[in-house]
Design a protein around this motif. Structure first.
Motif, PDB file in Angstrom:
ATOM      1  N   CYS A 102      46.529  20.236  43.691  1.00 20.88           N
ATOM      2  CA  CYS A 102      45.873  21.536  43.928  1.00 20.88           C
ATOM      3  C   CYS A 102      46.475  22.631  43.063  1.00 20.88           C
ATOM      4  O   CYS A 102      45.942  23.735  43.001  1.00 20.88           O
ATOM      5  CB  CYS A 102      46.034  21.926  45.408  1.00 20.88           C
ATOM      6  N   THR A 103      47.639  22.356  42.446  1.00 20.29           N
ATOM      7  CA  THR A 103      48.444  23.435  41.875  1.00 20.29           C
ATOM      8  C   THR A 103      47.756  24.238  40.757  1.00 20.29           C
ATOM      9  O   THR A 103      47.839  25.475  40.777  1.00 20.29           O
ATOM     10  CB  THR A 103      49.813  22.877  41.397  1.00 20.29           C
ATOM     11  N   PRO A 104      47.066  23.606  39.810  1.00 14.32           N
ATOM     12  CA  PRO A 104      46.434  24.443  38.764  1.00 14.32           C
ATOM     13  C   PRO A 104      45.462  25.465  39.356  1.00 14.32           C
ATOM     14  O   PRO A 104      45.515  26.657  39.011  1.00 14.32           O
ATOM     15  CB  PRO A 104      45.707  23.417  37.886  1.00 14.32           C
ATOM     16  N   GLY A 105      44.612  25.004  40.256  1.00 11.66           N
ATOM     17  CA  GLY A 105      43.652  25.935  40.873  1.00 11.66           C
ATOM     18  C   GLY A 105      44.350  26.971  41.722  1.00 11.66           C
ATOM     19  O   GLY A 105      43.982  28.158  41.746  1.00 11.66           O
ATOM     20  N   MET A 106      45.388  26.515  42.417  1.00 11.28           N
ATOM     21  CA  MET A 106      46.158  27.421  43.276  1.00 11.28           C
ATOM     22  C   MET A 106      46.803  28.522  42.416  1.00 11.28           C
ATOM     23  O   MET A 106      46.808  29.699  42.795  1.00 11.28           O
ATOM     24  CB  MET A 106      47.228  26.580  43.982  1.00 11.28           C
ATOM     25  N   LEU A 107      47.355  28.149  41.262  1.00  9.96           N
ATOM     26  CA  LEU A 107      48.007  29.134  40.393  1.00  9.96           C
ATOM     27  C   LEU A 107      46.996  30.146  39.855  1.00  9.96           C
ATOM     28  O   LEU A 107      47.281  31.346  39.775  1.00  9.96           O
ATOM     29  CB  LEU A 107      48.716  28.434  39.224  1.00  9.96           C
ATOM     30  N   VAL A 108      45.812  29.663  39.493  1.00  8.52           N
ATOM     31  CA  VAL A 108      44.789  30.579  38.950  1.00  8.52           C
ATOM     32  C   VAL A 108      44.388  31.599  40.021  1.00  8.52           C
ATOM     33  O   VAL A 108      44.303  32.803  39.758  1.00  8.52           O
ATOM     34  CB  VAL A 108      43.553  29.785  38.455  1.00  8.52           C
ATOM     35  N   SER A 109      44.194  31.123  41.249  1.00  9.46           N
ATOM     36  CA  SER A 109      43.807  32.051  42.329  1.00  9.46           C
ATOM     37  C   SER A 109      44.964  32.972  42.690  1.00  9.46           C
ATOM     38  O   SER A 109      44.771  34.170  42.937  1.00  9.46           O
ATOM     39  CB  SER A 109      43.369  31.272  43.569  1.00  9.46           C
ATOM     40  N   ALA A 110      46.181  32.414  42.733  1.00  7.14           N
ATOM     41  CA  ALA A 110      47.345  33.215  43.107  1.00  7.14           C
ATOM     42  C   ALA A 110      47.590  34.332  42.088  1.00  7.14           C
ATOM     43  O   ALA A 110      47.922  35.462  42.436  1.00  7.14           O
ATOM     44  CB  ALA A 110      48.584  32.320  43.212  1.00  7.14           C
ATOM     45  N   ASP A 112      45.427  35.891  40.379  1.00  7.62           N
ATOM     46  CA  ASP A 112      44.451  36.952  40.622  1.00  7.62           C
ATOM     47  C   ASP A 112      44.907  37.836  41.786  1.00  7.62           C
ATOM     48  O   ASP A 112      44.795  39.063  41.733  1.00  7.62           O
ATOM     49  CB  ASP A 112      43.095  36.305  40.930  1.00  7.62           C
ATOM     50  N   LEU A 113      45.465  37.202  42.821  1.00  6.88           N
ATOM     51  CA  LEU A 113      45.961  37.984  43.970  1.00  6.88           C
ATOM     52  C   LEU A 113      47.118  38.884  43.547  1.00  6.88           C
ATOM     53  O   LEU A 113      47.173  40.062  43.917  1.00  6.88           O
ATOM     54  CB  LEU A 113      46.482  37.048  45.071  1.00  6.88           C
ATOM     55  N   VAL A 114      48.048  38.303  42.802  1.00 10.61           N
ATOM     56  CA  VAL A 114      49.228  39.065  42.374  1.00 10.61           C
ATOM     57  C   VAL A 114      48.797  40.290  41.564  1.00 10.61           C
ATOM     58  O   VAL A 114      49.329  41.388  41.741  1.00 10.61           O
ATOM     59  CB  VAL A 114      50.181  38.167  41.543  1.00 10.61           C
ATOM     60  N   LEU A 115      47.823  40.105  40.696  1.00 10.59           N
ATOM     61  CA  LEU A 115      47.389  41.220  39.844  1.00 10.59           C
ATOM     62  C   LEU A 115      46.670  42.309  40.636  1.00 10.59           C
ATOM     63  O   LEU A 115      46.774  43.476  40.318  1.00 10.59           O
ATOM     64  CB  LEU A 115      46.444  40.695  38.745  1.00 10.59           C
ATOM     65  N   GLY A 165      42.244  43.286  36.278  1.00 11.62           N
ATOM     66  CA  GLY A 165      42.095  43.266  34.818  1.00 11.62           C
ATOM     67  C   GLY A 165      40.723  42.835  34.366  1.00 11.62           C
ATOM     68  O   GLY A 165      40.501  42.572  33.190  1.00 11.62           O
ATOM     69  N   ARG A 166      39.768  42.759  35.281  1.00 13.31           N
ATOM     70  CA  ARG A 166      38.424  42.341  34.889  1.00 13.31           C
ATOM     71  C   ARG A 166      37.816  43.392  33.974  1.00 13.31           C
ATOM     72  O   ARG A 166      37.885  44.581  34.286  1.00 13.31           O
ATOM     73  CB  ARG A 166      37.540  42.189  36.111  1.00 13.31           C
ATOM     74  N   THR A 167      37.256  42.953  32.911  1.00 11.71           N
ATOM     75  CA  THR A 167      36.539  43.886  32.039  1.00 11.71           C
ATOM     76  C   THR A 167      35.048  43.663  32.180  1.00 11.71           C
ATOM     77  O   THR A 167      34.281  44.552  32.465  1.00 11.71           O
ATOM     78  CB  THR A 167      36.973  43.720  30.572  1.00 11.71           C
ATOM     79  N   SER A 168      34.667  42.421  31.980  1.00 10.37           N
ATOM     80  CA  SER A 168      33.280  42.101  32.272  1.00 10.37           C
ATOM     81  C   SER A 168      33.310  40.884  33.171  1.00 10.37           C
ATOM     82  O   SER A 168      34.234  40.081  33.113  1.00 10.37           O
ATOM     83  CB  SER A 168      32.508  41.795  30.998  1.00 10.37           C
ATOM     84  N   LEU A 169      32.330  40.788  34.033  1.00  9.78           N
ATOM     85  CA  LEU A 169      32.334  39.675  34.965  1.00  9.78           C
ATOM     86  C   LEU A 169      31.419  38.576  34.474  1.00  9.78           C
ATOM     87  O   LEU A 169      30.411  38.820  33.845  1.00  9.78           O
ATOM     88  CB  LEU A 169      31.887  40.163  36.339  1.00  9.78           C
ATOM     89  N   GLY A 170      31.810  37.350  34.772  1.00  6.70           N
ATOM     90  CA  GLY A 170      31.078  36.210  34.268  1.00  6.70           C
ATOM     91  C   GLY A 170      29.824  35.913  35.056  1.00  6.70           C
ATOM     92  O   GLY A 170      29.524  36.572  36.032  1.00  6.70           O
ATOM     93  N   PRO A 171      29.112  34.913  34.622  1.00  9.27           N
ATOM     94  CA  PRO A 171      27.838  34.605  35.267  1.00  9.27           C
ATOM     95  C   PRO A 171      27.972  33.961  36.635  1.00  9.27           C
ATOM     96  O   PRO A 171      27.001  33.834  37.336  1.00  9.27           O
ATOM     97  CB  PRO A 171      27.176  33.633  34.284  1.00  9.27           C
ATOM     98  N   VAL A 172      29.190  33.551  37.024  1.00  7.93           N
ATOM     99  CA  VAL A 172      29.293  32.849  38.294  1.00  7.93           C
ATOM    100  C   VAL A 172      29.741  33.773  39.401  1.00  7.93           C
ATOM    101  O   VAL A 172      30.808  34.346  39.337  1.00  7.93           O
ATOM    102  CB  VAL A 172      30.309  31.701  38.178  1.00  7.93           C
ATOM    103  N   GLY A 173      28.933  33.934  40.405  1.00 11.43           N
ATOM    104  CA  GLY A 173      29.352  34.655  41.584  1.00 11.43           C
ATOM    105  C   GLY A 173      29.431  36.138  41.393  1.00 11.43           C
ATOM    106  O   GLY A 173      29.373  36.908  42.342  1.00 11.43           O
ATOM    107  N   SER A 174      29.564  36.579  40.177  1.00 11.85           N
ATOM    108  CA  SER A 174      29.759  37.996  39.945  1.00 11.85           C
ATOM    109  C   SER A 174      28.447  38.738  39.844  1.00 11.85           C
ATOM    110  O   SER A 174      28.379  39.920  40.078  1.00 11.85           O
ATOM    111  CB  SER A 174      30.498  38.187  38.633  1.00 11.85           C
TER     112      SER A 174
END
Ligand code: FES
Ligand code: FES
Length: 395
Positions: A102-110, A112-115, A165-174
């Motif tokens: 789970c760690t790669p996905g967990m790190l990507v989400s974490a 985002d939370l930290v930022l 840090g989002r500048t433009s949002l992608g096509p998924v969910g955003s």
């Protein structure tokens, strides 16, 4: 095959792929970026999370072709990233991984939370990571690791990045398309606008992206059932998750439908136009709604036709349910699953309708929230029972 041009880990990539290729398969198979893991492949476990234009997104349920022009960052692209480096060290220190799947996905989400959340406490972190499942650790070490990074950055007076840090949002969910793919966003804007400005008679016709046909029978004469379909408040009470905002008029109804899919909750507010034809015992309800929180929008249409059965003692109800959904909940897109969900919903609707017409007081009204998870569990249970039944029948 279609040619897809996008940025992956700051590198321009142009490759051909089948239109059905997921972003996860695209980065793993075509670019050898196997740090993106695949677990459930249903958008539930979060193992495949990548950044899409800076926003965490499930790459298993994102079509690579939908990412034309987008900026994708996989876990490999975060090798030099300051926050991810801190998180990796904290995960090691706090024993926040065991098998590491789970760690790669967990790190990507974490990350985002930290930022985004410099004041996040344990509860907020748990909520923020609730879309990432770990079958090994029990989460304590993961939460502790993320909390320690947040606290350390706060102690160093590092300001949060507005919106991560989002500048433009992608096509998924955003709901916002990447540059060069402007058609996705206008579709949502058009829906949102149409819903906000919906006045009587202004709810437009549309061609649904998905149409599901269902049929059930009721042991009541067609005239009685047709009269029931005229009672919009009663029909709404039979539909799971639906509530009305005000007393409906014969042609128009305003209401709310609440949907929950695990951590994703949406509350579509909108209006519907009602049409009926007593001569053919048929009718149509066309609705449009938006959910501000998840930036999702939906247009839906229910067509019904009543046919007499048993010399008019019973009625066959033919339903055609069509809808177009954009935004986060639209990621529940497996056609087989959606068909099973629709079958289950229609079965609930038919049972409620039958109780109502029979005048049977029902202690349980239709649930206030349409929980896809409870329906999915029931559907899965039924599927497993079917498979086991087949096997024991074969043996
Ligand atoms: S693999 Fe589980 S969410 Fe994508
Ligand atoms: S460490 Fe094994 S799934 Fe999370």
């Amino acid at each position: 095959m279609t040619t897809i041009a996008l940025q992956v880990n700051r590198r321009a990539v142009e490759l051909s792929a089948e239109p059905r290729t997921s972003l996860a398969d695209f980065v793993r198979d075509k670019l050898d970026l196997t740090g993106t893991h695949l677990g459930c492949e249903h958008g539930v476990c979060g193992a495949c999370t990548v950044l899409l234009d800076g926003v965490p997104a499930r790459s298993c349920i994102t079509y690579a072709a939908a990412c034309e022009g987008a900026d994708v960052t996989t876990i490999e692209g975060l090798d030099e990233d300051e926050v991810t480096t801190e998180l990796r060290a904290a995960f090691t220190r706090e024993h926040a991984l065991q098998c590491g799947y789970c760690t790669p996905g967990m790190l990507v989400s974490a990350r985002d939370l930290v930022l985004r959340l410099p004041d996040a406490d344990e509860r907020r972190i748990r909520v923020g990571l609730s879309g990432n499942l770990c079958r090994c650790t029990g989460y304590v070490g993961i939460v502790r690791a993320v909390q320690s990074v947040i606290e350390a950055r706060r102690a160093r007076n590092i300001a949060p990045l507005a919106d991560g840090g989002r500048t433009s949002l992608g096509p998924v969910g955003s709901g916002r398309a990447a540059p060069g793919r402007s058609e996705s966003r206008p579709a949502l804007q058009t829906l949102a606008l149409a819903s906000e400005n919906a006045t009587p008679g202004s709810i437009p016709d549309f061609i649904p992206a998905t149409v599901l046909d269902q049929r059930f029978t009721l042991a009541h004469p067609p005239a009685k059932v047709f009269a029931m379909f005229d009672d919009i408040a009663a029909i709404a009470a039979c539909l799971p998750g639906v509530s009305l905002k005000s007393p409906p008029s014969p042609e128009r109804v305003e209401g709310l439908i609440r949907v929950r899919l695990g951590p994703i909750a949406a509350s579509f507010e909108g209006a519907a136009r009602v049409e009926r034809d007593p001569a053919t015992l048929s009718g149509r309800i066309i609705g449009i709604g938006t959910d501000q929180r998840s930036h999702s929008a939906t247009q839906g249409e229910i067509r019904y036709r009543l046919l007499p059965l048993d010399d008019g003692a019973a009625t066959a109800v033919e339903l055609s349910i069509g809808y177009t959904l954009t935004g986060l909940p639209a990621q529940v897109g497996r056609p087989g699953l959606v068909r099973d969900l629709a079958r289950r919903l229609v079965a609930d609707f038919a049972a409620n309708l039958d109780r109502h017409i029979s005048g049977v007081p029902s202690e349980a009204r239709a649930p206030a929230e349409l929980s896809f998870w409870s329906i999915v569990s029931d559907v899965l249970r039924a599927r497993i029972a079917r498979i086991l039944g087949r096997r024991s029948g074969a043996g």
